[in-house]
Design a protein around this motif. Structure first.
Motif, short mmCIF file in Angstrom:
data_model
loop_
_atom_site.label_atom_id
_atom_site.label_comp_id
_atom_site.label_asym_id
_atom_site.label_seq_id
_atom_site.Cartn_x
_atom_site.Cartn_y
_atom_site.Cartn_z
N GLU A 1 35.91 54.39 26.29
CA GLU A 1 37.04 55.10 25.69
C GLU A 1 38.33 54.29 25.71
OE1 GLU A 1 36.80 57.90 24.12
OE2 GLU A 1 34.75 58.42 24.65
N ALA A 2 38.44 53.33 26.61
CA ALA A 2 39.66 52.53 26.73
C ALA A 2 39.89 51.68 25.49
CB ALA A 2 39.59 51.64 27.97
N LYS A 3 41.17 51.39 25.21
CA LYS A 3 41.53 50.52 24.10
C LYS A 3 41.52 49.06 24.57
CE LYS A 3 45.53 52.46 23.75
NZ LYS A 3 45.35 53.33 24.92
N GLU A 4 41.53 48.14 23.62
CA GLU A 4 41.61 46.72 23.96
C GLU A 4 42.85 46.47 24.82
OE1 GLU A 4 40.27 42.59 23.50
OE2 GLU A 4 39.34 44.57 23.27
N ASN A 5 42.65 45.78 25.94
CA ASN A 5 43.68 45.41 26.91
C ASN A 5 44.12 46.55 27.82
OD1 ASN A 5 43.88 42.63 26.17
ND2 ASN A 5 45.15 43.20 24.42
N ASP A 6 43.54 47.73 27.69
CA ASP A 6 43.77 48.77 28.70
C ASP A 6 43.17 48.31 30.03
OD1 ASP A 6 45.11 50.46 27.03
OD2 ASP A 6 43.48 51.90 26.78
N GLU A 7 43.72 48.83 31.13
CA GLU A 7 43.27 48.42 32.45
C GLU A 7 42.55 49.57 33.17
OE1 GLU A 7 46.40 46.08 34.65
OE2 GLU A 7 47.57 46.72 32.90
N ILE A 8 41.63 49.19 34.05
CA ILE A 8 40.89 50.16 34.85
C ILE A 8 40.91 49.69 36.30
CG2 ILE A 8 38.63 51.24 35.24
CD1 ILE A 8 37.99 50.49 32.28
N SER A 9 41.23 50.59 37.21
CA SER A 9 41.18 50.26 38.64
C SER A 9 40.65 51.48 39.38
CB SER A 9 42.57 49.88 39.17
OG SER A 9 42.48 49.34 40.46
N TYR A 10 39.38 51.39 39.81
CA TYR A 10 38.71 52.53 40.43
C TYR A 10 38.21 52.16 41.83
CZ TYR A 10 38.28 55.28 36.08
OH TYR A 10 38.52 56.03 34.96
N VAL B 1 30.24 59.32 55.94
CA VAL B 1 29.54 58.87 54.74
C VAL B 1 29.18 57.39 54.90
CG1 VAL B 1 29.64 58.57 52.24
CG2 VAL B 1 30.77 60.53 53.32
N ASP B 2 27.89 57.09 54.89
CA ASP B 2 27.44 55.70 55.05
C ASP B 2 27.29 55.07 53.67
OD1 ASP B 2 26.50 53.33 56.01
OD2 ASP B 2 24.48 54.04 56.42
N CYS B 3 28.41 54.62 53.12
CA CYS B 3 28.41 54.00 51.79
C CYS B 3 29.64 53.10 51.66
CB CYS B 3 28.41 55.07 50.70
SG CYS B 3 28.29 54.39 49.03
N PRO B 4 29.47 51.78 51.74
CA PRO B 4 30.60 50.86 51.57
C PRO B 4 31.28 51.06 50.22
CG PRO B 4 28.70 49.69 52.46
CD PRO B 4 28.22 51.05 52.04
N ALA B 5 32.58 50.77 50.18
CA ALA B 5 33.37 51.01 48.98
C ALA B 5 33.96 49.71 48.45
CB ALA B 5 34.49 52.00 49.29
N VAL B 6 34.38 49.76 47.19
CA VAL B 6 35.04 48.61 46.57
C VAL B 6 36.10 49.11 45.60
CG1 VAL B 6 33.34 48.48 44.69
CG2 VAL B 6 34.66 46.45 45.30
N ILE B 7 37.22 48.42 45.56
CA ILE B 7 38.20 48.63 44.49
C ILE B 7 37.90 47.59 43.42
CG2 ILE B 7 40.62 48.49 43.79
CD1 ILE B 7 41.38 49.35 46.62
N LEU B 8 37.56 48.05 42.23
CA LEU B 8 37.27 47.17 41.11
C LEU B 8 38.33 47.35 40.04
CD1 LEU B 8 35.45 45.20 39.53
CD2 LEU B 8 34.16 47.20 38.71
N SER B 9 39.01 46.25 39.71
CA SER B 9 40.04 46.28 38.67
C SER B 9 39.57 45.44 37.49
CB SER B 9 41.37 45.76 39.21
OG SER B 9 41.85 46.59 40.25
N LEU B 10 39.60 46.04 36.31
CA LEU B 10 39.11 45.40 35.08
C LEU B 10 40.15 45.52 33.98
CD1 LEU B 10 35.70 47.25 35.04
CD2 LEU B 10 35.88 44.81 35.50
N LYS B 11 40.07 44.63 33.01
CA LYS B 11 40.80 44.78 31.76
C LYS B 11 39.78 44.80 30.64
CE LYS B 11 44.81 42.98 30.69
NZ LYS B 11 45.91 42.06 30.36
N LYS B 12 39.89 45.77 29.74
CA LYS B 12 38.96 45.82 28.62
C LYS B 12 39.34 44.75 27.61
CE LYS B 12 36.74 48.68 25.15
NZ LYS B 12 36.47 50.04 24.64
N THR B 13 38.44 43.82 27.38
CA THR B 13 38.66 42.77 26.40
C THR B 13 37.33 42.13 26.05
OG1 THR B 13 39.70 40.62 25.97
CG2 THR B 13 39.23 41.15 28.27
#
Length: 289
Positions: A164-173, A211-223
């Motif tokens: 759904e993101a537009k070109e160059n939108d950012e995602i950080s989850y 909760v036994d589940c390691p986590a990660v912060i993933l930051s992406l740019k749609k391109t």
């Protein structure tokens, strides 16, 4: 003002019950982790009309942690399937940010499941937050690709956001670290590699109590034109140590294997070993490997 956790959100989580939280994949984001995610996002400048969108905003924890930053709450947007959580989010925004008109709280924050009604915005957007983990949402098979069939709800949110993101939108989850390493999510990683650029990665250990589940912060740019993994900072963090390095460029060893925990030197050594004539691995030759 300073605070460690936002009170209304903490009360909501406490009263919701463990059964409901596990069923719906609801885990309250620790303040230090939310701050790590936001400090990475606000390390660079963006247009003044950039929207900050949390498609599973809960009680608004990530918006509250933005108080130290120069943000305009008119460009906040949130969705959540839980009407009570969203009502608390509206209260939190109203109590902590100056608003020209409270109508914004109903126009920009709505009760809905983002997997079926994603919050689209016209301005440049940053999608952020902690989408539900470990839940199985009622979605039609036609809505998602086959490689996501039966997968964790966090994977569905990540894919849906990229779509759904537009070109160059950012995602950080904030996500389960398994999405970046386990073989069953290989097709998702390949999709992310082909449709976006990996901007920043922070690996944690177990951050949620019980909760036994390691986590990660993933930051992406749609391109699609400058995609892949290049000049990407990586942090390996646990309670006592913190290691950082930058991945210069990372073509995968295999279509779904990026070895994101390894620095460039380690990665090159492993590639060299695998390319040796007669190299033998345990794959297919051991009960567990």
């Amino acid at each position: 003002h300073e605070y460690s956790e936002q009170l209304l959100g903490f009360l909501y989580i406490s009263l919701s019950g463990m059964g409901k939280r596990k069923q719906n994949g609801i885990y309250y984001t620790p303040a230090r982790v939310a701050d790590d995610l936001l400090s990475g996002l606000f390390s660079k400048k963006r247009p003044a009309d950039t929207s900050f969108v949390d498609p599973a905003c809960g009680t608004g924890n990530f918006f509250l942690r933005m108080l130290p930053y120069p943000v305009n709450p008119q460009f906040f947007s949130g969705r959540d399937a839980d009407a009570l959580a969203l009502s608390i989010c509206r209260i939190n925004i109203a109590l902590n940010f100056p608003l020209p008109d409270t109508k914004i709280l109903w126009e920009n924050f709505k009760t809905s499941d983002s997997l079926s009604a994603f919050p689209a915005v016209e301005s440049p957007a940053v999608y952020l937050g902690n989408p539900p983990w470990g839940s199985r949402f009622k979605t039609t098979e036609e809505s998602f690709p086959k490689f996501l069939s039966g997968k964790d709800s966090a994977a569905l949110f990540l894919w849906k956001t990229m779509e759904e993101a537009k070109e160059n939108d950012e995602i950080s989850y904030l996500l389960p670290a398994s999405l970046l390493s386990v073989h069953s999510y290989g097709a998702l990683r390949t999709y992310l590699y082909d449709n976006g650029r990996f901007e920043n990665i922070t690996f944690f250990g177990n951050i949620f109590s019980g909760v036994d589940c390691p986590a990660v912060i993933l930051s992406l740019k749609k391109t699609a034109s400058d995609n892949g993994i290049q000049k990407c900072p990586v942090t390996l963090q646990n309670k006592s140590t913190r290691e950082t390095f930058t991945i210069t460029r990372r073509p995968p060893i295999a279509p779904d294997l990026f070895m994101l925990h390894a620095d460039d030197t380690t990665y090159k050594r492993i590639r060299a070993l695998l390319e040796l004539p007669g190299c033998v691995t345990l794959k297919g030759q051991a009960d567990f490997a």
